[in-house]
Design an enzyme around this catalytic site. Sequence first.
Site, PDB file in Angstrom:
ATOM      1  CD  GLU A 172     -84.642-140.226  48.634  1.00 36.00           C
ATOM      2  OE1 GLU A 172     -85.174-141.356  49.008  1.00 36.00           O
ATOM      3  OE2 GLU A 172     -86.022-139.773  49.421  1.00 36.00           O
ATOM      4  CG  ASN A 214     -82.965-133.013  46.532  1.00 33.34           C
ATOM      5  OD1 ASN A 214     -82.701-132.671  47.230  1.00 33.34           O
ATOM      6  ND2 ASN A 214     -83.970-134.433  46.807  1.00 33.34           N
ATOM      7  CG  HIS A 250     -89.886-134.610  53.213  1.00 33.49           C
ATOM      8  ND1 HIS A 250     -91.337-134.437  52.889  1.00 33.49           N
ATOM      9  CD2 HIS A 250     -89.236-135.210  52.446  1.00 33.49           C
ATOM     10  CE1 HIS A 250     -90.555-134.607  51.556  1.00 33.49           C
ATOM     11  NE2 HIS A 250     -89.221-134.620  51.085  1.00 33.49           N
ATOM     12  CD  GLU A 279     -87.948-134.133  48.015  1.00 34.59           C
ATOM     13  OE1 GLU A 279     -88.670-134.730  48.733  1.00 34.59           O
ATOM     14  OE2 GLU A 279     -86.961-134.432  46.827  1.00 34.59           O
ATOM     15  CG  ASP A 281     -93.770-131.749  53.793  1.00 35.73           C
ATOM     16  OD1 ASP A 281     -92.002-132.562  54.228  1.00 35.73           O
ATOM     17  OD2 ASP A 281     -94.014-132.858  52.281  1.00 35.73           O
TER      18      ASP A 281
HETATM   19  C1  XIL Z   1     -92.566-139.190  47.054  1.00 39.35           C
HETATM   20  C2  XIL Z   1     -94.119-138.139  46.007  1.00 39.35           C
HETATM   21  O1  XIL Z   1     -94.434-136.925  46.527  1.00 39.35           O
HETATM   22  C3  XIL Z   1     -95.067-139.708  45.848  1.00 39.35           C
HETATM   23  O2  XIL Z   1     -96.237-139.297  44.488  1.00 39.35           O
HETATM   24  C4  XIL Z   1     -94.748-141.309  45.723  1.00 39.35           C
HETATM   25  O3  XIL Z   1     -95.755-141.839  45.682  1.00 39.35           O
HETATM   26  C5  XIL Z   1     -93.809-140.747  46.340  1.00 39.35           C
HETATM   27  O4  XIL Z   1     -92.175-139.939  45.860  1.00 39.35           O
HETATM   28  N1  XIL Z   1     -88.177-137.911  48.450  1.00 39.35           N
HETATM   29  C6  XIL Z   1     -88.237-137.644  47.206  1.00 39.35           C
HETATM   30  C7  XIL Z   1     -90.033-137.383  46.364  1.00 39.35           C
HETATM   31  O5  XIL Z   1     -86.957-137.419  46.741  1.00 39.35           O
HETATM   32  O6  XIL Z   1     -89.379-137.908  45.008  1.00 39.35           O
HETATM   33  C8  XIL Z   1     -90.626-138.077  47.375  1.00 39.35           C
HETATM   34  O7  XIL Z   1     -91.770-137.943  46.230  1.00 39.35           O
HETATM   35  C9  XIL Z   1     -90.378-138.154  48.646  1.00 39.35           C
HETATM   36  C10 XIL Z   1     -89.124-137.706  49.043  1.00 39.35           C
END
Ligand code: XIL
Length: 365
Positions: A172, A214, A250, A279, A281
Amino acid sequence: MIGRRRPGLAVLLVGVLLVVPGLDRRTTVTAASPTATDPVSVRQVILGSSVVGFGHLLGSGHAQPFETDPAYRQLLLDHFDGLTPENQLKWEVVHPGQDHYDFGPADSIVAFAEEHHMAVRGHTLLWHNQNPAWLVADRYTDDELRDILRDHITNVVGRYAGRIGQWDVANEILDDAGNLRAENPFIDRLGIGIVADAFRWAHEADPNAVLFLNDYNVEAIGPKSDAYLALARDLLAAGVPVGGFGVQGHLALQYPFPSTLEANLQRFADLGLDVAITELDARMRLTGDPTDTQLSAQADAYRRVAEACMAVKTCTSITVWGAPDTHSWVPGFFTGEGGATPFDADGNPKPAWDSLQETLGRLPG
Ligand code: XIL
């Protein structure tokens, strides 16, 4: 061995050893076609899960399911081929004091993965969130800050050299307009050069790991993914060992599916990079249980992600973020939303899981 994973669909071949680029995992595939005589190489997309713990769960009654809940471990074993520590390799967990590392939580995940022949993604080395107070105290000179990052990367990547196949080196680092994020404590002080250095140091610590940029909101072609493409091109032209582009994935059902996902992944692949959905979802607005319509829209979203990955030759893995729904980060971060993972609160597969499995050509499970 607590449980068994099912072989992927690479089911057409007998005893073919698959080597997935960037993920140090070899899968012997058994199977099916009695007429197959020549070994044919079949690409297998690793289907992974984050290993939940720390982070948003800290105040909950199930803060460390990996350590405490055998059913949770069993879910990982039964359904996934790869693992990503969700928080256990972030600075605040792994490096809580300037002279103090705590590798315990990550060590046990990596050992578990090794024992069960699962791939591991490392997350993350250079990020603006979940940094310990000592790091962001603003009391270091530029040179000191640079040394701190170099030591961290050398120690953390070096510790798992040969065992963690992919690293999210820079997470990020751009905002939605495609500009470098000033909130990143390293970039703020040291500029883009520190990103290049981070990749170089990670590469020195493990020359075989595939090193990723990423981010989120980079699923579709748009200003942010355009900026990453330009950045990746520049870094590669300068000889920086960037090896992959990670799309977090996401998704939310109330927004249109990013229909240019495949084309977007392909343009990064065309630079010679691996790509991955890191990641995944797909959350939804909830007032009670998800409706059938929501579940089927979610299944569709998971299917489309898997289709895009399967269509791009260097797409190596899809990682689901925080299954089952009870452990997902979504309800804590998006008010009124949830149900984002492919497993329900009881750990049972949802239609999204079936569509993922089917599209990736895996046997049900
Ligand atoms: C999130 C985790 O899932 C949580 O448990 C934590 O409190 C905050 O981070 N992008 C990312 C991840 O790169 O590391 C994040 O994970 C979600 C968004």
